[in-house]
Design an enzyme around this catalytic site. Sequence first.
Site, PDB file in Angstrom:
ATOM      1  N   MET A 152       0.813  -1.214   0.000  1.00  0.00           N
ATOM      2  CA  MET A 152       0.000   0.000   0.000  1.00  0.00           C
ATOM      3  C   MET A 152       0.841   1.256   0.000  1.00  0.00           C
ATOM      4  O   MET A 152       0.640   2.128   0.840  1.00  0.00           O
ATOM      5  CB  MET A 152      -0.868   0.012   1.253  1.00  0.00           C
ATOM      6  CG  MET A 152      -1.795  -1.183   1.280  1.00  0.00           C
ATOM      7  SD  MET A 152      -2.055  -1.779   2.916  1.00  0.00           S
ATOM      8  CE  MET A 152      -3.066  -3.220   2.565  1.00  0.00           C
ATOM      9  N   PRO A 153       1.759   1.348  -0.937  1.00  0.00           N
ATOM     10  CA  PRO A 153       2.643   2.524  -0.882  1.00  0.00           C
ATOM     11  C   PRO A 153       1.934   3.812  -1.311  1.00  0.00           C
ATOM     12  O   PRO A 153       0.954   3.786  -2.060  1.00  0.00           O
ATOM     13  CB  PRO A 153       3.749   2.188  -1.892  1.00  0.00           C
ATOM     14  CG  PRO A 153       3.652   0.720  -2.115  1.00  0.00           C
ATOM     15  CD  PRO A 153       2.213   0.374  -1.936  1.00  0.00           C
ATOM     16  N   TYR A 154       2.486   4.899  -0.784  1.00  0.00           N
ATOM     17  CA  TYR A 154       2.077   6.244  -1.194  1.00  0.00           C
ATOM     18  C   TYR A 154       3.362   6.974  -1.587  1.00  0.00           C
ATOM     19  O   TYR A 154       4.290   7.079  -0.791  1.00  0.00           O
ATOM     20  CB  TYR A 154       1.389   6.964  -0.030  1.00  0.00           C
ATOM     21  CG  TYR A 154       1.126   8.426  -0.299  1.00  0.00           C
ATOM     22  CD1 TYR A 154       0.009   8.814  -1.023  1.00  0.00           C
ATOM     23  CD2 TYR A 154       2.004   9.409   0.142  1.00  0.00           C
ATOM     24  CE1 TYR A 154      -0.228  10.159  -1.295  1.00  0.00           C
ATOM     25  CE2 TYR A 154       1.777  10.743  -0.120  1.00  0.00           C
ATOM     26  CZ  TYR A 154       0.656  11.113  -0.839  1.00  0.00           C
ATOM     27  OH  TYR A 154       0.430  12.443  -1.110  1.00  0.00           O
TER      28      TYR A 154
ATOM     29  N   PHE B   5      -0.516   4.539  -4.628  1.00  0.00           N
ATOM     30  CA  PHE B   5      -0.871   5.902  -5.041  1.00  0.00           C
ATOM     31  C   PHE B   5       0.399   6.666  -5.419  1.00  0.00           C
ATOM     32  O   PHE B   5       1.418   6.555  -4.726  1.00  0.00           O
ATOM     33  CB  PHE B   5      -1.507   6.680  -3.892  1.00  0.00           C
ATOM     34  CG  PHE B   5      -2.882   6.272  -3.494  1.00  0.00           C
ATOM     35  CD1 PHE B   5      -3.559   5.230  -4.130  1.00  0.00           C
ATOM     36  CD2 PHE B   5      -3.537   6.941  -2.446  1.00  0.00           C
ATOM     37  CE1 PHE B   5      -4.847   4.875  -3.736  1.00  0.00           C
ATOM     38  CE2 PHE B   5      -4.813   6.587  -2.056  1.00  0.00           C
ATOM     39  CZ  PHE B   5      -5.472   5.561  -2.696  1.00  0.00           C
TER      40      PHE B   5
END
Lengths: 74, 74, 74, 74, 74, 74
Positions: free
Chosen positions: E1-3, E41
């Site tokens: 779930m990287p940003y 994202f």
Amino acid sequence: MPYINIKVTDEGVTNEQKQALIKGATELVVDVLNKSPQTTFVVIDEVNTDNWGIGFDQVTELRRQASTTPAGKS
Amino acid sequence: MPYINIKVTDEGVTNEQKQALIKGATELVVDVLNKSPQTTFVVIDEVNTDNWGIGFDQVTELRRQASTTPAGKS
Amino acid sequence: MPYINIKVTDEGVTNEQKQALIKGATELVVDVLNKSPQTTFVVIDEVNTDNWGIGFDQVTELRRQASTTPAGKS
Amino acid sequence: MPYINIKVTDEGVTNEQKQALIKGATELVVDVLNKSPQTTFVVIDEVNTDNWGIGFDQVTELRRQASTTPAGKS
Amino acid sequence: MPYINIKVTDEGVTNEQKQALIKGATELVVDVLNKSPQTTFVVIDEVNTDNWGIGFDQVTELRRQASTTPAGKS
Amino acid sequence: MPYINIKVTDEGVTNEQKQALIKGATELVVDVLNKSPQTTFVVIDEVNTDNWGIGFDQVTELRRQASTTPAGKS
């Protein structure tokens, strides 16, 4: 003079992976935007899975659920 | 109502230095923009040198190289 | 290699004020932490007063209220 | 696809409080903006009270002062 | 779930370049960390050159100086 | 003294929605963490859909695809 911030969960990111993220992100802005690597910063934030939520839930809880069911990556 | 975020590498920033950063950054927006100190936030992030990259390399590596050659500050 | 982000409301910050913020913030980390100015970034974000809230209210509304009463700075 | 970052001081935020922040922040953008929770990220940063300043002072110092005088919350 | 947040100066970044940054940054975390692209994202911030400082000066000024002297990229 | 940053795509967020986000986010930290609203900042960033990527693609492209197929919210 780009500044790139990469936030990921703190699930055992190795030093080699950090080096690869820094190298790859720098190459990206050098290649795409013709920026100078000498003024390109990359900062990696490792966030505890208790402190990251998605779909109402902590990632900690999502990992726990995934470990008891067939699961994809995230 | 300014919000000021100062990111630096975690190389032994002392409490006195943190106080000086908070005081100085607050004075800056008070002096330049006539803001109220009571609604001025300063947040200091200390980032591990493994997690900060510049010029394709981790700061950890840059520090190691600098310690074996005549080097400037950064 | 500091990175400094200054967020303020977009209420007519002049170019001279921006220069003063950049100069002052850079001097701060040079003086306090002995950092190199050549690898110090300052990024100023000007935020619309509709998009900044404090005490439940938009700054736009706080400014409107302050203009009809004796008010301090913020 | 909202991204919500909540920065608070690291004064004993419990896991139940983190869950409540994640749930509440996600519900907020779902309710107000009709966003999908599955693509809503919430990231909580806990900041040491030495590293957070307001009104020229570290929160650590403000807490110390408040503990010796009648004080409000913050 | 990287940003991933990429901050660059607003000097005519084209839509094709934005697509390349998004694609490249996503591939990076997929390749290096085995993350899912569906929960990755990438947010690009284009910052006015008046609002970005390095070495005490606005990038606007640095660009003006560079245009009158033989200059490298940045 | 919380600082809450809400990043959303710039797809017609109304002033009423901004007020609701500010009010709701402030109430959240007041209710869950007993923070003072007077020192709670909420900053909303509206990001162009060209500048936000998910799953390798710009949101602009995802919206275009969604408008030609039965689609959920995001």
